[in-house]
Design a protein around this motif. Structure first.
Motif, PDB file in Angstrom:
ATOM      1  N   ALA A 175       0.902  -1.024   0.063  1.00  0.00           N
ATOM      2  CA  ALA A 175      -0.017   0.007   0.043  1.00  0.00           C
ATOM      3  C   ALA A 175       1.097   1.330  -0.060  1.00  0.00           C
ATOM      4  N   ARG A 176       1.936   1.287   0.816  1.00  0.00           N
ATOM      5  CA  ARG A 176       2.668   2.362   0.804  1.00  0.00           C
ATOM      6  C   ARG A 176       3.469   2.621  -0.577  1.00  0.00           C
ATOM      7  N   ASP A 177       3.660   1.642  -1.304  1.00  0.00           N
ATOM      8  CA  ASP A 177       4.405   1.816  -2.798  1.00  0.00           C
ATOM      9  C   ASP A 177       3.024   2.350  -3.814  1.00  0.00           C
ATOM     10  N   VAL A 178       1.887   1.821  -3.413  1.00  0.00           N
ATOM     11  CA  VAL A 178       0.906   2.006  -4.652  1.00  0.00           C
ATOM     12  C   VAL A 178       0.065   3.418  -4.079  1.00  0.00           C
ATOM     13  N   ILE A 179       0.003   3.873  -2.946  1.00  0.00           N
ATOM     14  CA  ILE A 179      -0.926   5.211  -2.871  1.00  0.00           C
ATOM     15  C   ILE A 179       0.307   6.332  -3.010  1.00  0.00           C
ATOM     16  N   GLY A 180      -0.186   7.311  -3.926  1.00  0.00           N
ATOM     17  CA  GLY A 180       0.602   8.241  -4.377  1.00  0.00           C
ATOM     18  C   GLY A 180       0.703   9.533  -3.600  1.00  0.00           C
ATOM     19  N   SER A 181       1.393  10.513  -3.946  1.00  0.00           N
ATOM     20  CA  SER A 181       1.605  11.655  -3.097  1.00  0.00           C
ATOM     21  C   SER A 181       0.914  12.811  -3.671  1.00  0.00           C
ATOM     22  N   HIS A 182       0.490  12.707  -4.955  1.00  0.00           N
ATOM     23  CA  HIS A 182      -0.303  13.641  -5.849  1.00  0.00           C
ATOM     24  C   HIS A 182       0.738  14.579  -6.327  1.00  0.00           C
ATOM     25  N   VAL A 183       1.884  14.597  -6.122  1.00  0.00           N
ATOM     26  CA  VAL A 183       2.998  15.168  -6.831  1.00  0.00           C
ATOM     27  C   VAL A 183       3.494  14.642  -8.012  1.00  0.00           C
ATOM     28  N   GLN A 184       3.513  15.319  -9.018  1.00  0.00           N
ATOM     29  CA  GLN A 184       4.318  14.868 -10.311  1.00  0.00           C
ATOM     30  C   GLN A 184       5.318  15.843 -10.553  1.00  0.00           C
ATOM     31  N   GLY A 185       6.734  15.579 -10.960  1.00  0.00           N
ATOM     32  CA  GLY A 185       7.618  16.301 -11.275  1.00  0.00           C
ATOM     33  C   GLY A 185       8.301  16.738 -10.109  1.00  0.00           C
ATOM     34  N   GLN A 186       9.511  17.477 -10.185  1.00  0.00           N
ATOM     35  CA  GLN A 186      10.614  17.994  -9.215  1.00  0.00           C
ATOM     36  C   GLN A 186      10.780  19.495  -8.901  1.00  0.00           C
ATOM     37  N   LEU A 187      10.728  20.009  -7.742  1.00  0.00           N
ATOM     38  CA  LEU A 187      11.066  21.306  -7.789  1.00  0.00           C
ATOM     39  C   LEU A 187      12.257  21.784  -8.481  1.00  0.00           C
ATOM     40  N   CYS A 188      12.183  22.938  -9.291  1.00  0.00           N
ATOM     41  CA  CYS A 188      13.287  23.503 -10.206  1.00  0.00           C
ATOM     42  C   CYS A 188      14.140  23.945  -8.754  1.00  0.00           C
ATOM     43  N   GLU A 189      15.553  24.233  -9.135  1.00  0.00           N
ATOM     44  CA  GLU A 189      16.427  24.892  -8.227  1.00  0.00           C
ATOM     45  C   GLU A 189      16.104  26.136  -7.710  1.00  0.00           C
ATOM     46  N   ASN A 190      15.418  26.999  -8.298  1.00  0.00           N
ATOM     47  CA  ASN A 190      14.738  28.228  -7.874  1.00  0.00           C
ATOM     48  C   ASN A 190      13.711  28.068  -6.959  1.00  0.00           C
ATOM     49  N   CYS A 191      12.821  27.116  -7.157  1.00  0.00           N
ATOM     50  CA  CYS A 191      11.524  26.774  -6.194  1.00  0.00           C
ATOM     51  C   CYS A 191      12.072  26.216  -5.048  1.00  0.00           C
ATOM     52  N   LYS A 192      13.103  25.264  -5.279  1.00  0.00           N
ATOM     53  CA  LYS A 192      13.579  24.458  -4.120  1.00  0.00           C
ATOM     54  C   LYS A 192      14.285  25.314  -3.151  1.00  0.00           C
ATOM     55  N   GLU A 193      15.119  26.216  -3.694  1.00  0.00           N
ATOM     56  CA  GLU A 193      15.667  27.398  -2.827  1.00  0.00           C
ATOM     57  C   GLU A 193      14.648  28.232  -1.969  1.00  0.00           C
ATOM     58  N   ILE A 194      13.489  28.678  -2.571  1.00  0.00           N
ATOM     59  CA  ILE A 194      12.349  29.387  -2.011  1.00  0.00           C
ATOM     60  C   ILE A 194      11.651  28.436  -0.916  1.00  0.00           C
ATOM     61  N   VAL A 195      11.379  27.291  -1.210  1.00  0.00           N
ATOM     62  CA  VAL A 195      10.630  26.560  -0.341  1.00  0.00           C
ATOM     63  C   VAL A 195      11.754  26.125   1.055  1.00  0.00           C
ATOM     64  N   SER A 196      13.068  25.893   0.524  1.00  0.00           N
ATOM     65  CA  SER A 196      13.981  25.613   1.724  1.00  0.00           C
ATOM     66  C   SER A 196      14.031  27.100   2.493  1.00  0.00           C
ATOM     67  N   THR A 197      14.148  28.284   2.080  1.00  0.00           N
ATOM     68  CA  THR A 197      14.239  29.250   2.797  1.00  0.00           C
ATOM     69  C   THR A 197      12.923  29.278   3.705  1.00  0.00           C
ATOM     70  N   GLU A 198      11.966  29.084   3.333  1.00  0.00           N
ATOM     71  CA  GLU A 198      10.513  29.256   4.047  1.00  0.00           C
ATOM     72  C   GLU A 198      10.504  28.143   5.023  1.00  0.00           C
ATOM     73  N   LEU A 199      10.843  26.780   4.693  1.00  0.00           N
ATOM     74  CA  LEU A 199      11.155  26.063   5.835  1.00  0.00           C
ATOM     75  C   LEU A 199      12.047  26.326   6.956  1.00  0.00           C
ATOM     76  N   GLY A 200      13.336  26.844   6.609  1.00  0.00           N
ATOM     77  CA  GLY A 200      14.229  27.311   7.720  1.00  0.00           C
ATOM     78  C   GLY A 200      13.784  28.364   8.497  1.00  0.00           C
ATOM     79  N   ARG A 201      12.860  29.250   7.945  1.00  0.00           N
ATOM     80  CA  ARG A 201      12.119  30.515   8.903  1.00  0.00           C
ATOM     81  C   ARG A 201      11.312  29.562   9.805  1.00  0.00           C
TER      82      ARG A 201
END
Length: 131
Positions: free
Chosen positions: A69-95
């Motif tokens: 079930a863990r392998d079958v049930i999805g996360s609803h996310v397709q794709g990967q964060l680009c470097e810019n978005c990853k930096e922004i999300v990481s900054t917000e997580l840090g805050r």
């Protein structure tokens, strides 16, 4: 340079937090920083498009074991964060971590202990944790 331990980070936050020492202020800043994390992820979907959200009902087939079930049930996310978005999300997580640490400091809670206790729960409950 290695990352600081949770305790070192918590100590650093305690030294830096001058303006927002009120519990109510820290609670509101923590909520605001959490909303900023959500907004950054949303913008990665709606403005950048580096990730897509494909949300559907999570289908759990009767008779399927939990490991499968863990392998079958999805996360609803397709794709990967680009470097810019990853930096922004990481900054917000840090805050967000900063204000979480500030909250722990004001309430005299050790973040290392919180992580340790939560890890013990995860180990004990396994796949049933938080489901």
């Amino acid at each position: 340079m290695s990352a600081p331990s949770l305790q070192e980070f918590q100590d650093q936050v305690s030294e830096l937090l001058l303006r927002h020492r009120s519990l109510l202020d820290v609670l509101s800043k923590n909520g605001q920083s959490s909303a900023s994390v959500n907004r950054a992820v949303t913008k990665a979907i709606t403005d950048c498009g580096c990730i897509e959200l494909h949300a559907t009902k999570q289908v759990y087939e009767p008779g399927i074991n939990l490991e499968t079930a863990r392998d079958v049930i999805g996360s609803h996310v397709q794709g990967q964060l680009c470097e810019n978005c990853k930096e922004i999300v990481s900054t917000e997580l840090g805050r967000n971590l900063f204000y979480m640490s500030a909250l722990c400091n004001l309430l005299e809670i050790n973040m290392d202990n919180v992580i340790h206790e939560e890890s013990k729960k995860c180990s004990t409950l396994g796949l049933f944790n938080m489901s």
